[in-house]
Write an enzyme that holds these catalytic residues in place. Structure first.
Site, PDB file in Angstrom:
ATOM      1  N   ASN A  36       0.813  -1.208   0.000  1.00 54.11           N
ATOM      2  CA  ASN A  36       0.000   0.000   0.000  1.00 54.11           C
ATOM      3  C   ASN A  36       0.852   1.264   0.000  1.00 54.11           C
ATOM      4  O   ASN A  36       2.005   1.219  -0.401  1.00 54.11           O
ATOM      5  CB  ASN A  36      -1.049   0.003   1.112  1.00 54.11           C
ATOM      6  CG  ASN A  36      -2.417   0.349   0.518  1.00 54.11           C
ATOM      7  OD1 ASN A  36      -2.647   1.487   0.141  1.00 54.11           O
ATOM      8  ND2 ASN A  36      -3.275  -0.642   0.376  1.00 54.11           N
ATOM      9  N   HIS A  49       2.578   3.222   1.977  1.00 55.94           N
ATOM     10  CA  HIS A  49       3.933   3.267   2.526  1.00 55.94           C
ATOM     11  C   HIS A  49       4.887   2.428   1.694  1.00 55.94           C
ATOM     12  O   HIS A  49       6.052   2.799   1.499  1.00 55.94           O
ATOM     13  CB  HIS A  49       3.935   2.791   3.984  1.00 55.94           C
ATOM     14  CG  HIS A  49       5.143   3.201   4.751  1.00 55.94           C
ATOM     15  ND1 HIS A  49       6.164   2.326   5.068  1.00 55.94           N
ATOM     16  CD2 HIS A  49       5.511   4.396   5.283  1.00 55.94           C
ATOM     17  CE1 HIS A  49       7.093   2.968   5.762  1.00 55.94           C
ATOM     18  NE2 HIS A  49       6.729   4.221   5.900  1.00 55.94           N
ATOM     19  N   CYS A  50       4.412   1.302   1.176  1.00 52.14           N
ATOM     20  CA  CYS A  50       5.250   0.393   0.401  1.00 52.14           C
ATOM     21  C   CYS A  50       5.728   0.994  -0.911  1.00 52.14           C
ATOM     22  O   CYS A  50       6.774   0.606  -1.430  1.00 52.14           O
ATOM     23  CB  CYS A  50       4.498  -0.892   0.081  1.00 52.14           C
ATOM     24  SG  CYS A  50       3.858  -1.798   1.501  1.00 52.14           S
ATOM     25  N   ILE A  51       4.964   1.920  -1.484  1.00 53.21           N
ATOM     26  CA  ILE A  51       5.305   2.440  -2.813  1.00 53.21           C
ATOM     27  C   ILE A  51       6.005   3.790  -2.750  1.00 53.21           C
ATOM     28  O   ILE A  51       6.253   4.393  -3.783  1.00 53.21           O
ATOM     29  CB  ILE A  51       4.053   2.520  -3.711  1.00 53.21           C
ATOM     30  CG1 ILE A  51       3.056   3.559  -3.207  1.00 53.21           C
ATOM     31  CG2 ILE A  51       3.409   1.145  -3.841  1.00 53.21           C
ATOM     32  CD1 ILE A  51       1.895   3.823  -4.171  1.00 53.21           C
TER      33      ILE A  51
END
Length: 362
Positions: free
Chosen positions: A352, A354-356
């Site tokens: 999501n 934060h991951c990208i």
């Protein structure tokens, strides 16, 4: 320039996410064996995230030559595009972790990347282009870099900027990352490369998190001494024992400054999120890449938000708890506006907001 010393010995440490930022880095998604319908819905979601952040601070997006025109058309003109090869689009994990010295000097840590497990549980191969991204970004920014001699992803750590680092045993002690390293050796690497003093270990990560339990989907610092924890009150939910174990561990912890932790429970979506048969049918099936079957519960979490200059960028899932999560974070960050963006399509790809994203400190 690649450095042979250690950040800790050179006086560098990773700042907290709420520290002032120069920009946010992202990567444009395109692989059709991970993103449904030729990645068009995922690209729209990434563009929404990038354009939202760009209202608060600069954004740099790396993109392949084949996708450059498509990305340019979807993104705010303020978003800088940089042509670069990648294997996928998870900048938190493939980009550099920036470290800063007290005088403001900036350097980068280039972790070894093996697609969350290499040939023993990794999500795709090859991953060589992804492993090169952090070094390329450091060169673009003319920032000296340390090449860390062990496998780590940015989503596996969260720091408070005052000497404490959160992580999970499920991820960092997984034999598909660094099988030759002991727990003590991994802790020392975190101290050396992040400039932290205390490593706070949680157990398992969020249910069905395909990264082997990244901490940024389960628990994060909101400010020194305060953490947010993905939570459910439903004792029949298989996420409940995971969150309960994390809660009990956090209760017993003391951070690097000796503080007990205040724990803010951030609810998970009320209804489990799964891909529909029609959505799953839009993902190409390719040998060596993690399949995306219909009906499998995904690791949806509101903890997977980004703190940027003046704002919180929070995923929304079309769930009744979207507003509850927004309200909790608005209370916790009174000086920042909470910007909710659609998170389902990013979740379908395996992560999501934060991951990208990956922040570069000012």
């Amino acid at each position: 320039m690649q450095l042979e010393s250690l950040p800790r010995l050179d006086g560098f440490a990773m700042p907290a996410e709420w520290a002032s930022q120069a920009q946010i880095w992202m990567a444009w998604p395109e692989r059709p064996d991970n993103w449904r319908d030729a990645a068009a819905p995922g690209q729209a979601a990434f563009a929404r995230v990038a354009n939202t952040i760009a209202e608060h601070e600069p954004v740099s997006m790396v993109v392949s030559a084949a996708q450059y025109a498509r990305a340019r058309a979807a993104l705010n003109p303020a978003v800088r595009l940089i042509e670069m090869s990648t294997n996928d689009a998870w900048m938190r994990d493939i980009g550099p972790t920036f470290v800063r010295r007290a005088d403001g000097a900036l350097r980068a840590v280039d972790w070894t990347f093996n697609a969350w497990g290499g040939l023993k549980g990794g999500l795709y191969h090859p991953w060589d282009a992804d492993d090169a991204v952090a070094g390329k970004i450091a060169e673009i920014e003319r920032v000296p870099a340390y090449r860390a001699p062990f496998v780590l992803e940015g989503g596996a750590i969260h720091v408070d900027g005052e000497g404490s680092c959160l992580t999970t045993e499920e991820c960092l002690l997984n034999p598909n990352r660094n099988p030759a390293l002991s727990r003590a050796q991994i802790e020392q690497h975190l101290r050396d490369y992040l400039g932290v003093e205390t490593v706070l270990w949680l157990g398992a990560g969020t249910l069905h998190d395909e990264t082997d339990g990244h901490v940024d989907n389960l628990c994060c610092f909101l400010r020194p001494g305060v953490v947010a924890l993905a939570w459910t009150d439903d004792e029949q939910d298989p996420q409940y024992p995971i969150s309960l174990d994390a809660y009990r561990r956090l209760q017993a912890m003391r951070d690097a400054r000796g503080r007990a932790l205040e724990i803010i429970k951030l609810p998970i979506p009320r209804t489990p999120i799964c891909m529909s048969p029609a959505e799953a049918a839009g993902v190409l099936t390719v040998p060596g890449t993690l399949p995306r079957p219909a009906g499998e519960r995904l690791a949806a979490s509101y903890v997977n938000f980004l703190i940027c200059n003046g704002a919180i960028v929070l995923p929304a899932f079309g769930d009744p708890n979207d507003e509850l999560a927004r309200g909790i974070l608005a209370e916790q960050f009174p000086g920042r506006v909470v910007r909710q963006v659609p998170g389902r399509e990013i979740l379908y790809g395996g992560g999501n907001v934060h991951c990208i994203t990956q922040q570069q400190p000012a």
